[in-house]
Design an enzyme around this catalytic site. Structure first.
Site, PDB file in Angstrom:
ATOM      1  N   ASP A  79     -91.094 -10.353 -57.671  1.00 16.86           N
ATOM      2  CA  ASP A  79     -91.702 -10.993 -58.615  1.00 16.86           C
ATOM      3  C   ASP A  79     -92.624 -12.082 -58.444  1.00 16.86           C
ATOM      4  O   ASP A  79     -92.377 -13.062 -57.664  1.00 16.86           O
ATOM      5  CB  ASP A  79     -90.396 -11.776 -59.754  1.00 16.86           C
ATOM      6  N   GLU A 136     -83.946  -4.883 -40.487  1.00 22.55           N
ATOM      7  CA  GLU A 136     -82.503  -5.175 -39.764  1.00 22.55           C
ATOM      8  C   GLU A 136     -81.564  -4.080 -40.191  1.00 22.55           C
ATOM      9  O   GLU A 136     -80.717  -3.420 -39.789  1.00 22.55           O
ATOM     10  CB  GLU A 136     -81.876  -6.516 -40.052  1.00 22.55           C
TER      11      GLU A 136
HETATM   12  C1  GLC Z   1     -93.088 -11.577 -63.831  1.00 22.69           C
HETATM   13  C2  GLC Z   1     -92.249 -10.896 -64.757  1.00 22.69           C
HETATM   14  C3  GLC Z   1     -92.060 -11.276 -66.005  1.00 22.69           C
HETATM   15  C4  GLC Z   1     -91.638 -12.939 -65.881  1.00 22.69           C
HETATM   16  C5  GLC Z   1     -92.480 -13.779 -64.997  1.00 22.69           C
HETATM   17  C6  GLC Z   1     -91.730 -14.914 -64.316  1.00 22.69           C
HETATM   18  O1  GLC Z   1     -94.290 -11.530 -64.235  1.00 22.69           O
HETATM   19  O2  GLC Z   1     -92.387  -9.581 -64.751  1.00 22.69           O
HETATM   20  O3  GLC Z   1     -91.282 -10.635 -67.061  1.00 22.69           O
HETATM   21  O4  GLC Z   1     -91.771 -13.537 -67.235  1.00 22.69           O
HETATM   22  O5  GLC Z   1     -92.731 -12.831 -63.924  1.00 22.69           O
HETATM   23  O6  GLC Z   1     -90.643 -14.796 -63.773  1.00 22.69           O
END
Ligand code: GLC
Ligand code: CA
Length: 546
Positions: A210, A261
């Site tokens: 993310d 790993e």
């Molecule tokens: C990413 C995710 C989204 C979230 C953001 C913060 O863009 O896809 O859904 O709100 O990160 O974590």
């Protein structure tokens, strides 16, 4: 059933995989409380196997206050009790692996949830403590620190700083319930290595990372000004203050050594909103391996634009030694069946604010284009990331009432933007019954009456349905894919013709019709008559003659 004897030891499976994104709270509800869960998901493993996908990517299922749909993680090594237990997680992994389906989990490293034990400890420990040093706490400006330490803004609107009772401020590039980690702190780096091993040890095959581009920040004080987050202010030379800084790659090289790993090595894909030329850096073999290509999620339904985007993405992946990734929808975007049914240039946020009435989407055109676009992307080398519900041709639920909204964007933008809930409405499995078969109870976001038409059981019974088109396309793709060989036939106005390894080709029409070449018609997104003319906004796959 398609073959389920896929080789789970293949180290390069991710290069050509069809990965299906599950947003757990909205997929299937096993206990009738209106929230999707692992029990519901385990029940639907046969559905996923029948779809023929190679992997499931699970959006966050971790304990969370749900300030941002689970992307505010309070414990990275557990399951939210509303969603299930670790034992059920293990059961799910075993059930998917039995079907030859791999499991990718979402790792959220830029920020934790504010309920995370580290953040709670940081609040308790006070200014200057090592506990605060895992996050980004600073004194404020102004005569008594009453002003935030900088002009930085949150992605969800408002200041990126929130003040705590002792007077310090902490940074959150997203909601206040999502405090940013300080990635220059070795403790943070170690903790995420531990988290990666925790899931890899449980049999997880890969990770979706993310906001991968945000971890490294220039925290030199006084902080540089950054009053607006937008593509056109982002520096593309690795020296931007907040995003896509060169140092971020050092972090991911560390991750790669952890992922290596394991045998087979764990895969990863970056969600990085960076300048196109810098995307390949995240995908290098000694880093994450893949990065999402998001070009096509902003392009209108236009042959020239699609062709350029696809060519550029293929070229970038080749340069990085990676494999390309194709995305049309995910949990953050307006579903592509609706996007393609709106006039080019429609401002999607304003469209949602009118509950989808201005302009009114052309559902028929949207669905035809969505089917054609998906088939085009499935014909390309690289991996395809599908979002739950797109295999049903499901449109966006644009008419959600304001009081039903869960996305923090709604409040943080002072009720001027609805946010992303319209793509997160629980799936319809049957045309009737409580929550259209999602569960035996309700649904945490209201489902519209027209969901009945898109229910899994309805589409299952209809040979021409989008669901059956996806099933055939995925099974056929798996059988047809040979190598990375791909070429575009000479540009024809409104047509994209992709040649695969001299064996088969995919032809897509954008607003024009096209005569199909000789060769066996393998599959098409729209009916084709004896005249072998592909209608406008359709895709056909043809085996090359001879
Ligand atoms: C990413 C995710 C989204 C979230 C953001 C913060 O863009 O896809 O859904 O709100 O990160 O974590
Ligand atoms: Ca439930």
């Amino acid at each position: 059933m398609p073959p389920t004897n896929r080789d789970l030891t293949d180290p390069s499976w991710w290069r050509t995989a069809v990965v299906y994104q599950v947003y757990p709270r909205s997929f299937a509800d096993g206990n009738g409380d209106g929230i999707g869960d692992l029990a519901g998901l385990i029940d639907r493993v046969p559905y996923l196997a029948r779809l023929g996908i190679d992997a499931v990517w699970l959006s966050p299922f971790y304990p969370s206050a749900l300030a941002d749909g689970g992307y505010d993680v309070d414990d990275y090594c557990d399951v939210d009790p509303r969603i299930g237990t670790l034992a059920q997680f293990d059961e799910l992994v075993a059930a998917l692996h039995d079907q030859g389906i791999r499991v990718v989990v979402d790792i959220v490293p830029n920020h934790s949830g504010s309920g995370h034990r580290w953040f709670q400890a940081a609040l308790a420990a006070g200014p200057g403590s090592s506990e605060r040093g895992r996050y980004i706490f600073r004194d404020g400006l102004g005569t008594s620190g009453e002003l935030p330490p900088s002009d930085w803004v949150s992605h969800f609107g408002g200041s990126a700083w929130t003040r705590v009772p002792d007077g310090q401020w902490y940074l959150h590039l997203f909601a206040p319930e999502q405090p940013d980690f300080d990635w220059s702190n070795p403790e943070v780096r170690e903790e995420f290595h531990r988290i990666l091993r925790f899931w890899a040890d449980r049999g997880v095959d890969g990770f979706r990372v993310d906001v991968a581009h945000a971890l490294a920040k220039d925290l030199t004080e006084p902080f540089a000004s950054y009053p607006r987050i937008h593509r056109d202010v982002l520096k593309d030379d690795g020296t931007d203050v907040l995003f896509d800084r060169d140092e971020v790659h050092d972090i991911f090289r560390g991750w790669r050594s952890v992922m290596d790993e394991y045998d087979p090595p764990r895969s990863a894909v970056a969600e990085a909103w960076a300048a196109p030329a810098r995307l390949p850096l995240y995908a290098r073999p000694d880093e994450l391996g893949q990065t999402f290509e998001f070009d096509l999620v902003v392009e209108p339904w236009d042959a020239a634009r699609f062709r350029d985007s696809i060519r550029n993405a293929l070229e970038r992946a080749r340069a990085a030694g990676a494999s390309s990734t194709w995305v049309l929808s995910n949990h953050d975007l307006v579903r592509h069946a609706s996007r393609f049914g709106l006039p080019a240039g429609t401002d999607l946020a304003s469209w949602l604010m009118t509950h989808g009435t201005d302009p009114v989407e052309d559902r028929e055109a949207g669905l035809a284009r969505a089917r054609a676009g998906s088939l085009l992307l499935l014909a390309l080398p690289g991996s395809a990331y599908l979002y739950q519900g797109e295999e049903l041709g499901l449109p966006e639920v644009a008419d959600l009432s304001f009081d039903a909204l869960e996305d923090p964007i709604w409040d943080r933008h002072g009720h001027t933007e609805k946010g992303r809930d319209g793509t997160r409405v629980p799936l319809p499995w049957t045309p009737d019954g409580p929550s259209f078969g999602f569960g035996s109870g309700g649904s945490h976001l209201p489902q519209p009456a027209w969901f009945a038409d898109f229910a899994v059981s309805v589409e299952d019974a209809d040979p021409g349905s989008t669901l059956n088109l996806y099933r055939r396309a995925i099974a056929m793709r798996t059988a047809l894919l040979a190598g990375d060989g791909v070429r575009f036939a000479d540009d024809r106005e409104g047509v994209i013709e992709v040649l695969r390894d001299g064996a088969w080709r995919s032809i897509t029409t954008f607003g024009v019709s096209a005569e199909l070449p000789d060769g066996e018609l393998l599959l098409s997104s729209a009916p084709i008559g004896a005249d072998r003319v592909l209608p406008p906004d359709a895709t056909a796959w043809i085996r090359d003659a001879g």
